[in-house]
Design an enzyme around this catalytic site. Sequence first.
Site, PDB file in Angstrom:
ATOM      1  N   GLY A 197       0.786  -1.231   0.000  1.00 47.17           N
ATOM      2  CA  GLY A 197       0.000   0.000   0.000  1.00 47.17           C
ATOM      3  C   GLY A 197       0.819   1.282   0.000  1.00 47.17           C
TER       4      GLY A 197
ATOM      5  CD  GLU B 245       2.058   0.575   7.504  1.00 43.87           C
ATOM      6  OE1 GLU B 245       1.606   0.650   6.346  1.00 43.87           O
ATOM      7  OE2 GLU B 245       2.020  -0.469   8.171  1.00 43.87           O
ATOM      8  CG  ASP B 246      -0.790   1.933   3.020  1.00 40.72           C
ATOM      9  OD1 ASP B 246      -0.020   1.342   3.799  1.00 40.72           O
ATOM     10  OD2 ASP B 246      -1.792   1.393   2.527  1.00 40.72           O
TER      11      ASP B 246
ATOM     12  CG  ASP C  16      -7.821  -0.173   9.888  1.00 43.48           C
ATOM     13  OD1 ASP C  16      -8.522  -0.135  10.888  1.00 43.48           O
ATOM     14  OD2 ASP C  16      -8.270  -0.462   8.768  1.00 43.48           O
TER      15      ASP C  16
ATOM     16  N   GLY D   6      -3.773  -0.711  14.124  1.00 41.73           N
ATOM     17  CA  GLY D   6      -2.472  -0.444  14.733  1.00 41.73           C
ATOM     18  C   GLY D   6      -1.678  -1.723  14.988  1.00 41.73           C
TER      19      GLY D   6
ATOM     20  CG  LEU E  14       3.020   1.335  13.527  1.00 45.99           C
ATOM     21  CD1 LEU E  14       4.158   1.342  12.512  1.00 45.99           C
ATOM     22  CD2 LEU E  14       2.304   2.681  13.487  1.00 45.99           C
TER      23      LEU E  14
ATOM     24  CG  PHE F 298     -12.859  -0.306   2.141  1.00 48.72           C
ATOM     25  CD1 PHE F 298     -12.105  -1.263   2.803  1.00 48.72           C
ATOM     26  CD2 PHE F 298     -12.707  -0.175   0.767  1.00 48.72           C
ATOM     27  CE1 PHE F 298     -11.215  -2.070   2.109  1.00 48.72           C
ATOM     28  CE2 PHE F 298     -11.822  -0.973   0.065  1.00 48.72           C
ATOM     29  CZ  PHE F 298     -11.070  -1.926   0.735  1.00 48.72           C
TER      30      PHE F 298
ATOM     31  CG  ASP G  92      -5.654  -3.653  -1.968  1.00 47.26           C
ATOM     32  OD1 ASP G  92      -5.306  -3.240  -0.845  1.00 47.26           O
ATOM     33  OD2 ASP G  92      -6.004  -4.824  -2.180  1.00 47.26           O
TER      34      ASP G  92
ATOM     35  NE  ARG H 233      -2.106  -3.033  -4.147  1.00 40.59           N
ATOM     36  CZ  ARG H 233      -2.190  -3.283  -2.848  1.00 40.59           C
ATOM     37  NH1 ARG H 233      -2.087  -2.295  -1.987  1.00 40.59           N
ATOM     38  NH2 ARG H 233      -2.378  -4.505  -2.406  1.00 40.59           N
TER      39      ARG H 233
HETATM   40  C1  PRP Z   1      -2.409  -2.090   5.243  1.00 44.90           C
HETATM   41  C2  PRP Z   1      -1.371  -1.028   5.518  1.00 44.90           C
HETATM   42  C3  PRP Z   1      -0.808  -1.419   6.852  1.00 44.90           C
HETATM   43  C4  PRP Z   1      -1.905  -2.192   7.500  1.00 44.90           C
HETATM   44  C5  PRP Z   1      -2.499  -1.353   8.590  1.00 44.90           C
HETATM   45  O1  PRP Z   1      -1.827  -3.175   4.605  1.00 44.90           O
HETATM   46  O2  PRP Z   1      -0.394  -0.976   4.533  1.00 44.90           O
HETATM   47  O3  PRP Z   1       0.368  -2.171   6.725  1.00 44.90           O
HETATM   48  O4  PRP Z   1      -2.899  -2.450   6.514  1.00 44.90           O
HETATM   49  O5  PRP Z   1      -3.567  -2.015   9.207  1.00 44.90           O
HETATM   50  P1  PRP Z   1      -3.639  -2.224  10.770  1.00 44.90           P
HETATM   51  O6  PRP Z   1      -3.352  -0.909  11.418  1.00 44.90           O
HETATM   52  O7  PRP Z   1      -5.047  -2.683  11.013  1.00 44.90           O
HETATM   53  O8  PRP Z   1      -2.639  -3.269  11.150  1.00 44.90           O
HETATM   54  P2  PRP Z   1      -2.669  -4.371   3.910  1.00 44.90           P
HETATM   55  O9  PRP Z   1      -2.742  -5.549   4.854  1.00 44.90           O
HETATM   56  O10 PRP Z   1      -3.958  -3.850   3.410  1.00 44.90           O
HETATM   57  O11 PRP Z   1      -1.731  -4.806   2.733  1.00 44.90           O
HETATM   58  P3  PRP Z   1      -1.282  -3.976   1.425  1.00 44.90           P
HETATM   59  O12 PRP Z   1      -0.518  -2.786   1.912  1.00 44.90           O
HETATM   60  O13 PRP Z   1      -0.418  -4.934   0.669  1.00 44.90           O
HETATM   61  O14 PRP Z   1      -2.519  -3.597   0.684  1.00 44.90           O
END
Ligand code: PRP
Length: 318
Positions: A173, A226-227, A230, A232, A235, A279, A286, A292
Amino acid sequence: MATKKTRASAESVEIIEGPVVRFAHQSEEDFARILDFYGIAWKYEPRTFPLKWDGERIAEAFTPDFYLPDIDTYIELTTLRQPLMTEKHRKIRTLRELYPDVEIKLLNKRDYLRLLAKYGFGPPTPKSIEGIHRVLVSQAQLRRRVSELGAQISKDYAGSPGEGLVLVGVLKGVACFMADLMRRISLPVAIDFMAISSYDSTEAGNVRILKDLDESIEGRDVLIVEDIVDTGMTLNHLLAYLKAREPSSLKVCTLLDKRARRLVDVPLDYVGFEIPDEFVIGYGLDFRQLYRNLDFIATLKPEWMEASAAQQGKQSPK
Ligand code: PRP
């Protein structure tokens, strides 16, 4: 621009009115709101141009409706009434003769859409892209905020005693944000990427490293990029994992903060936008690996997501 930020560290996507501007016409106010929506700076009637003189006295003047400092251009909105249009055209012709360096555009609807295109946008709602509900963060807002973040990071890390700054992006992402952010940082900077497995949201801490760092980060200033943050959980795991590698410092920069969904309290040092619990897709994010490549961040129509999920099985929404 008549907007102000709600927080010092994160730019809210909610537009909050700043000083009140009294517009002469509703169309002007609508235009200003659209500029605000796209994060385009504007001034309302900032300058009056004398067009005719009677001795020392100004006999005729013209005040364009808007000035857009980013492209150094004045904008005059058109009306549909022909006699007024003719008069306006005459004044603008005179203004161009007297002030050849001044860029002014008379804006009818077609011109207005072209202007948006000049900033890199299509019409406000990209109806042509199936499933899109609304644009949450426009391309201009992204550009502006990413530049601000890059400038802030450059300032904060200048003269750092660590052995150089490493941006650690979390795939996939982060692709767009990383590419843009690193070019807005004016310090020597290394980049590295990690890939992390999706977790089962019912099992806290179930995070797996699919791709580790290529280089050692010991003694380096590490900035996780990070993108979106959510729950957390990703992270939280990553911070513990990277801390064990003994970097000189470890901070976090996320483009989006979906704070309402947080399950684990994680420290965020740089935040692009705080977003509501919806969302979102685009600019790296994505839905079923698609979208994306969009230049903006948008929400999807719930009914469209449901129909798509029913067809292909469930995806846990971020
Ligand atoms: C997204 C984003 C973070 C994670 C955050 O990745 O890049 O790494 O979700 O979510 P959280 O705070 O609930 O842990 P995703 O799993 O969608 O994969 P992608 O980046 O490959 O789309």
